[in-house]
Design an enzyme around this catalytic site. Structure first.
Site, mmCIF file in Angstrom:
data_model
loop_
_atom_site.group_PDB
_atom_site.id
_atom_site.type_symbol
_atom_site.label_atom_id
_atom_site.label_comp_id
_atom_site.label_asym_id
_atom_site.label_seq_id
_atom_site.Cartn_x
_atom_site.Cartn_y
_atom_site.Cartn_z
ATOM 1 N N SER A 19 0.814 -1.017 0.362
ATOM 2 C CA SER A 19 0.274 -0.042 -0.177
ATOM 3 C C SER A 19 0.674 1.495 0.033
ATOM 4 O O SER A 19 1.905 1.685 1.069
ATOM 5 C CB SER A 19 -0.758 0.134 1.190
ATOM 6 N N HIS A 44 -1.485 -1.674 -4.485
ATOM 7 C CA HIS A 44 -2.396 -1.036 -3.464
ATOM 8 C C HIS A 44 -2.227 0.292 -3.298
ATOM 9 O O HIS A 44 -1.795 1.189 -2.568
ATOM 10 C CB HIS A 44 -2.347 -2.015 -2.583
ATOM 11 N N ASP A 46 -4.827 3.297 -1.557
ATOM 12 C CA ASP A 46 -6.081 3.500 -0.493
ATOM 13 C C ASP A 46 -5.857 5.355 -0.614
ATOM 14 O O ASP A 46 -5.988 5.927 -0.576
ATOM 15 C CB ASP A 46 -4.951 3.247 0.857
ATOM 16 N N MET A 48 -9.254 8.275 0.101
ATOM 17 C CA MET A 48 -9.861 8.728 1.027
ATOM 18 C C MET A 48 -10.109 9.248 0.983
ATOM 19 O O MET A 48 -10.185 10.559 0.151
ATOM 20 C CB MET A 48 -9.097 8.004 2.481
ATOM 21 N N HIS A 77 -8.236 0.787 -3.692
ATOM 22 C CA HIS A 77 -8.993 0.282 -2.580
ATOM 23 C C HIS A 77 -9.653 1.709 -2.838
ATOM 24 O O HIS A 77 -9.454 3.543 -2.101
ATOM 25 C CB HIS A 77 -8.308 -0.012 -1.157
ATOM 26 N N MET A 79 -11.868 4.221 -0.403
ATOM 27 C CA MET A 79 -12.493 4.444 0.810
ATOM 28 C C MET A 79 -13.299 5.801 0.944
ATOM 29 O O MET A 79 -13.323 6.573 1.769
ATOM 30 C CB MET A 79 -11.719 4.232 2.548
ATOM 31 N N MET A 149 -10.727 -6.402 5.714
ATOM 32 C CA MET A 149 -10.339 -5.261 6.017
ATOM 33 C C MET A 149 -9.739 -6.460 7.658
ATOM 34 O O MET A 149 -10.693 -6.854 8.244
ATOM 35 C CB MET A 149 -10.626 -4.643 6.595
ATOM 36 N N GLY A 154 -8.283 3.512 7.245
ATOM 37 C CA GLY A 154 -8.250 4.805 7.710
ATOM 38 C C GLY A 154 -7.148 5.787 8.391
ATOM 39 O O GLY A 154 -6.982 7.119 7.833
ATOM 40 N N GLY A 156 -2.781 3.471 8.417
ATOM 41 C CA GLY A 156 -1.880 2.552 8.028
ATOM 42 C C GLY A 156 -1.533 2.538 9.381
ATOM 43 O O GLY A 156 -1.318 2.718 10.303
ATOM 44 N N GLY A 157 -0.462 1.253 9.657
ATOM 45 C CA GLY A 157 0.299 0.707 10.490
ATOM 46 C C GLY A 157 -0.538 0.684 11.808
ATOM 47 O O GLY A 157 -0.208 0.427 13.073
ATOM 48 N N ASP A 187 -6.611 -6.675 4.173
ATOM 49 C CA ASP A 187 -6.153 -5.245 3.819
ATOM 50 C C ASP A 187 -5.476 -4.830 5.852
ATOM 51 O O ASP A 187 -6.827 -5.112 6.041
ATOM 52 C CB ASP A 187 -6.917 -4.474 3.366
ATOM 53 N N GLY A 188 -4.561 -5.331 6.154
ATOM 54 C CA GLY A 188 -4.814 -3.952 7.708
ATOM 55 C C GLY A 188 -3.401 -4.447 8.869
ATOM 56 O O GLY A 188 -4.296 -5.933 8.994
ATOM 57 N N GLY A 189 -2.333 -4.274 8.561
ATOM 58 C CA GLY A 189 -1.546 -5.363 9.956
ATOM 59 C C GLY A 189 -0.876 -6.210 9.675
ATOM 60 O O GLY A 189 -0.467 -6.726 10.486
ATOM 61 N N GLY A 209 1.378 -1.996 4.384
ATOM 62 C CA GLY A 209 2.255 -0.756 3.719
ATOM 63 C C GLY A 209 3.395 -0.486 5.020
ATOM 64 O O GLY A 209 4.156 -0.392 4.250
#
Ligand code: DX5
Ligand code: ZN
Length: 228
Positions: A19, A44, A46, A48, A77, A79, A149, A154, A156-157, A187-189, A209
């Site tokens: 990402s 990817h 993101d 937003m 993606h 959002m 998800m 909303g 990253g990290g 997606d995420g973490g 990401g």
């Protein structure tokens, strides 16, 4: 990974989609060129809108700019609220895959997925950690990808939410039962510590990401995420 993928070498099926949310936006071109040279399979992006999620990142013009710096597929993606108003712009900007949130589409989800296909892109639906798969059962046939998800969208990290793994397993069981090897994107973490579990659960497209961008050896990290 379950029976349907049997016979294929596992790492051939795994796609790593870093990402760019974690990239330096002032050096985005160089960032995607580096991701490609380090073995990423997809970029990817993101998107937003500051309404569906608090922050604003970028729109279709960033996709068009990134498009000029890599030959990799671009995974947008969205959002955003009212994604039906954005789909054509992102397809024309060069997005190969466009995913929209179940939570942003209301009763219009099937039409939005049809619009993505009509615009020539692959399409998919995204479900937040607290959204049940039941909410998308009736549109999976219109999806090329299901994006699950593993953080609330909303930022990253964030920390991976283990509670989404049963949802990944359920989705893979559904696709196996239908005899289709549909992509399940998570997606995420995602880190080297949890990537094995998400793949065993049945995810085969790995968005990450922070793990990639904070690495001091991006190529090794991408390789490890694919092969661990
Ligand atoms: C969060 C985004 C994710 C996020 C992934 O809203 O959809 O793609 O950027 O980044 P990490 O891997 O840092 O959680
Ligand atoms: Zn994302």
């Amino acid at each position: 990974m379950t029976d349907f993928f049997e016979g294929e070498k596992m790492e051939n099926l795994i796609k790593i989609a870093p990402s760019v949310l974690s990239a330096d936006f002032a050096e985005m071109g160089a960032a995607v060129e580096k991701l490609e040279s380090c073995g990423a399979d997809m970029i990817h992006c993101d998107v937003m809108d500051g309404t569906f999620v608090p922050k604003i990142t970028f729109g279709c013009d960033m996709i068009a700019a990134i498009r000029r710096h890599t030959s990799l597929p671009l995974d947008a993606h969205l959002m955003v609220v009212n994604p039906q108003n954005q789909v054509r712009f992102f397809a024309e900007a060069g997005a190969s895959l466009i995913t929209v949130h179940r939570e942003a589409c209301g009763d219009d989800l099937k039409n939005v997925l049809r619009l993505i296909k009509n615009c020539g892109a692959r399409g998919g639906v995204v479900v937040n950690p607290n959204t049940s798969l039941r909410e998308v059962y009736d549109c999976l046939d219109l999806c090329d990808v299901l994006l699950i998800m593993s953080v609330y969208p909303g930022l990253g990290g964030q920390r991976f939410i283990d509670g989404v793994l049963p949802k990944v397993e359920e989705a893979r069981r559904i696709f196996d039962a239908q005899g289709i090897a549909k992509d399940i994107e998570i997606d995420g973490g995602i880190t080297e510590e949890n990537v094995r579990r998400v793949k065993e659960a049945g995810a085969n497209v790995i968005v990450t990401g922070n793990t990639v961008f904070k690495s001091d050896d991006m190529a090794k990290t991408i390789h490890d995420l694919r092969t661990l």
